[in-house]
Design an enzyme around this catalytic site. Structure first.
Site: not given
Lengths: 223, 539
Positions: B298, B360, B470
């Site tokens: 959004d 990753r 984080l």
């Protein structure tokens, strides 16, 4: 339909008054959305079981009283009656200023001041039954109110913020927030890692410069 | 059906070979990524045709939303209740809560609005940990270089420098807010050292954690802090429909939708912080996702329409270890802490096929390669590779029950015993590497509009390291909160409305794009609530 579900068939249940079907193996939350019902609240992590958003009241066939559960991690079963539990604001905010508690001798005084109802626990175990994570909520309340802060904090390790214990407590103790209070005060007052302290000091003294032009900060130039 | 090795045969191969020997992947990294990373699939990306970043590539699913028309018109604003604030924060996850706390403590009247409920976010689901260079063998420079290298040197150096420099102070701040961290020796709360693990792609052990639910522990502390903070008004269930603009192109707040009452509400603010998170629930390329229910891009849609540029929106992180089986847990995350604790990845032949602690994107591409080339494992028609938890448990007895709590919980729900049977895993859509362009203060180029957290781009290049998300939400939540109150004090918006939409609709029409397509999406299609047609009803 998943292969495992095709083999096992469907189950029928009642969810917020709607008679719905679900693939066996599906969670209650998956059963709800697969039935075309709108999901604009009571949803969060969708199955990890960490956010506490999808709280439901749940009664299985033959049970007299409903229990509580998280819809994302409870498989749908034949004949279940389920309803979402709305979220509601706490009526009595148990307000404290974490940074204002500077004397660790006064932690118990702060518990008494902010959570005065904690001493009045009537040992009904309502909070224990309400907790979808199996936390010994009542024991946490009792330990916190006699100054066993670390032990209380440890018991609340698995809390997922669902607030069902808050709804369950007839004494308005607000166990979820008391649990967070003892956890937060334990960390903020006693956690002082030396490696962190030393590194912060180095940074303040300008001993940790960053060189954007160092070889390791740039792609290797083909030779 | 994908070709692969049936479960029974694969388990026999795994037992015969366990513990499997290390085996390199055999393909150069660039070739592996080009051949097998989902971002590189032919047709996955399309160029944007309208807006300030026209010409950039984005996934087709995201491009459709970025180039859609608004859900609101001037007429929806007429008569809508008006809320006033110094700082409007959109998004109730980690970044939004940090920004709101920071601004409120600096004296701002803050309005914190969120689509679901405060705390419902990807933050709460983060398992592995948070990076901060605190070790004696570590430095800010190492963290800086590791982050740049993992991101293939596409990140903005000034943002990365800000991120890593804030690391240790961010950990202190979190402790001050009441968050706990694992210690090397739990008996030494004062003067001990933090437990450090090595995240994939790092040159030193730098990952700090709280068990394997670091994000939950962080969010618990922040949620309480926000609820208790004077000066913050919290509105749950108020998704943003459109940003408001003033006659000089400044962001002036947002039009919100009050879901409970089915009506539009206006929030006028001197500065607006977007902290709306990512886009996993768009299920790009049909991938399952580990993301939260609200992750529908959004914020990108709203900011782009107001003229905020994007970067690296063609880059997404597919977490290597999502659940491949059973079907009802598909896409759920198996934390990287399993691999950083030593768990191996094994194919259907019982072989390892990649160094597990590579970045990753490399590990995910290597897994997709095994599956594509028929060395995956098939169970009930689902293909994956093994995450070898039994061998891990044999090597470190007690680790599953003691420190991999969430993983053991997941195994229980999958109906397997992780100490005797490996998980079947496959990459899952996990993180939006790119996003809104910001400066180190968290400002977008649109005056009055700031952003923090996953919605922003520039910190991770084309691949994010574990533990930097984080850290980012704390570091940049604080930076954006501080900058927002300064911006709100300088200048107030005037003649507030939807003036930017006229130009936007003209641009869509010129490109032959339909005005019938509306965005933001707000809820994924399987949420059975269409924001364009169902909005008048209370839900």
């Amino acid at each position: 339909m998943t292969d495992d579900a095709t083999a096992a068939g469907v189950v029928h249940l009642s969810f917020d008054g709607y008679a719905i079907q679900a693939e066996k193996g599906a969670s209650l939350l998956q059963a709800w959305i697969a039935s075309g019902l709108p999901l604009t609240e009571n949803a969060g992590c969708m199955g990890q079981g960490v956010c506490g958003a999808c709280r439901v009241l749940l009664r299985r066939p033959g049970e007299r009283l409903p229990g509580t559960a998280l819809a994302c991690e409870t498989p749908a079963e034949e004949g279940m009656q389920v309803s979402f539990v709305d979220h509601f604001p706490a009526r009595r905010p148990h307000a404290y200023d974490l940074h204002g508690v500077t004397d660790s001798w006064a932690v118990l005084d702060e518990v008494d001041r902010t959570f005065p109802e904690a001493k009045n626990c009537r040992h009904c175990s309502g909070c224990d039954r309400a907790c979808p994570k199996g936390i010994e909520v009542q024991r946490m309340v009792n330990l916190a109110s006699v100054g066993q802060t670390f032990a209380a904090a440890e018991l609340f390790d698995a809390c997922v913020l669902c607030n069902l214990c808050v709804a369950a407590c007839p004494e308005h103790i607000d166990p979820a927030h008391l649990g967070q209070f003892v956890r937060r005060i334990s960390a903020s007052m006693t956690l002082r890692p030396s490696d962190l302290i030393m590194r912060l000091r180095e940074i303040e003294e300008g001993l940790q410069p960053i060189d954007p032009d160092a070889p390791g900060a740039n792609p290797k130039v083909p030779t | 059906m994908t070709a692969g090795i049936p479960l029974a045969q694969a388990l026999a191969n795994w037992r015969a070979c366990a513990p499997a020997e290390p085996r390199p992947c055999g393909l150069p990294v660039a070739e592996l990524l080009r051949g097998f990373h989902p971002d590189q699939r032919p047709g996955a990306m399309v160029p944007l045709l309208v807006g300030i970043s026209a010409g950039q590539r984005a996934p087709a699913e995201l491009a459709a939303l970025l180039q859609a028309d608004s859900l609101v018109d001037d007429i929806d604003l007429a008569g809508a209740p008006l809320l006033e604030a110094d700082v409007l924060v959109i998004g109730g996850g980690g970044a939004g809560c940090v920004a709101a706390l920071t601004a409120a403590r600096a004296g701002a009247r803050v309005l914190l609005v969120t689509k679901l409920r405060i705390g419902d976010s990807n933050t709460v689901m983060a398992e592995g940990g948070i990076q901060a260079a605190v070790g004696e063998d570590d430095s800010l420079q190492r963290h800086f270089e590791d982050t740049l290298r993992a991101g293939h040197f596409l990140a903005d150096k000034s943002l990365v420098a800000a991120l890593v420099s804030d690391g240790p102070a961010a950990i202190r701040w979190l402790i001050q807010e009441g968050m706990s961290f694992d210690l090397a020796d739990e008996g030494r709360r004062m003067g001990g050292t933090l437990l450090r693990k090595k995240p994939g792609g790092a040159s030193a052990a730098r990952l700090l954690s709280y068990r394997d639910f670091t994000g939950l522990e962080l969010m618990r502390a922040l949620r309480e802090a926000v609820l208790l903070q004077p000066g913050i008004t919290l509105l749950d269930r108020h998704p943003a429909l459109e940003l408001l603009s003033d006659d000089r192109g400044r962001c002036a707040g947002a039009a919100l939708h009050d879901l409970a009452r089915g009506r539009t509400v206006l929030a006028r603010a001197g500065a607006t912080v977007l902290a709306t998170g990512g886009s996993g629930r768009l299920h790009l390329l049909g991938f399952p996702t580990s993301n939260h229910y609200g992750a529908t891009a959004d914020g990108l849609v709203l900011a782009y329409r107001l003229g905020a540029p994007l970067r690296e929106v063609d880059s997404f992180q597919f977490h290597p270890t999502g659940m491949a089986w059973p079907g009802h847990l598909e896409g759920q995350l198996v934390s990287e802490s399993a691999r950083s604790s030593g768990a191996m990845l094994v194919n259907g032949l019982g072989q390892r096929f990649v160094e597990e602690l590579q970045p990753r994107d490399v590990v995910a591409a290597a897994i997709l390669r095994e599956i594509a080339e028929g060395r995956g494992i098939l169970r009930d028609g689902r293909a994956g590779v093994f995450l070898d938890t039994p061998t891990l448990e044999r090597g470190k007895p007690g680790i599953l029950a003691g420190s991999l709590v969430t993983l053991s919980h997941l195994a229980h729900r999958a109906g397997i015993d992780p100490a005797s049977e490996p998980f079947l895993i496959r990459p899952t859509l996990h993180y939006q590497n790119g996003g809104l362009v910001i400066d180190p203060a968290g400002r977008t180029p649109v005056p009055g509009l700031l952003a923090a957290g996953e919605v922003t781009g520039g910190l991770h290049g084309s691949n994010r390291m574990m533990g930097n998300a984080l850290l980012e939400l704390v570091a940049f939540g604080r930076r954006a909160g501080e900058a927002a109150i300064l911006d709100a004090r300088v200048e107030r918006p005037r003649n507030v409305g939807l003036t930017h939409l006229a130009d936007w609709r003209r641009a869509l029409t010129v490109q032959g794009l339909p005005l019938s397509r509306k965005a933001p999406m707000i809820f994924p299609p399987y949420g059975n609530f269409n924001a364009a047609t169902d909005r008048g009803k209370a839900a």
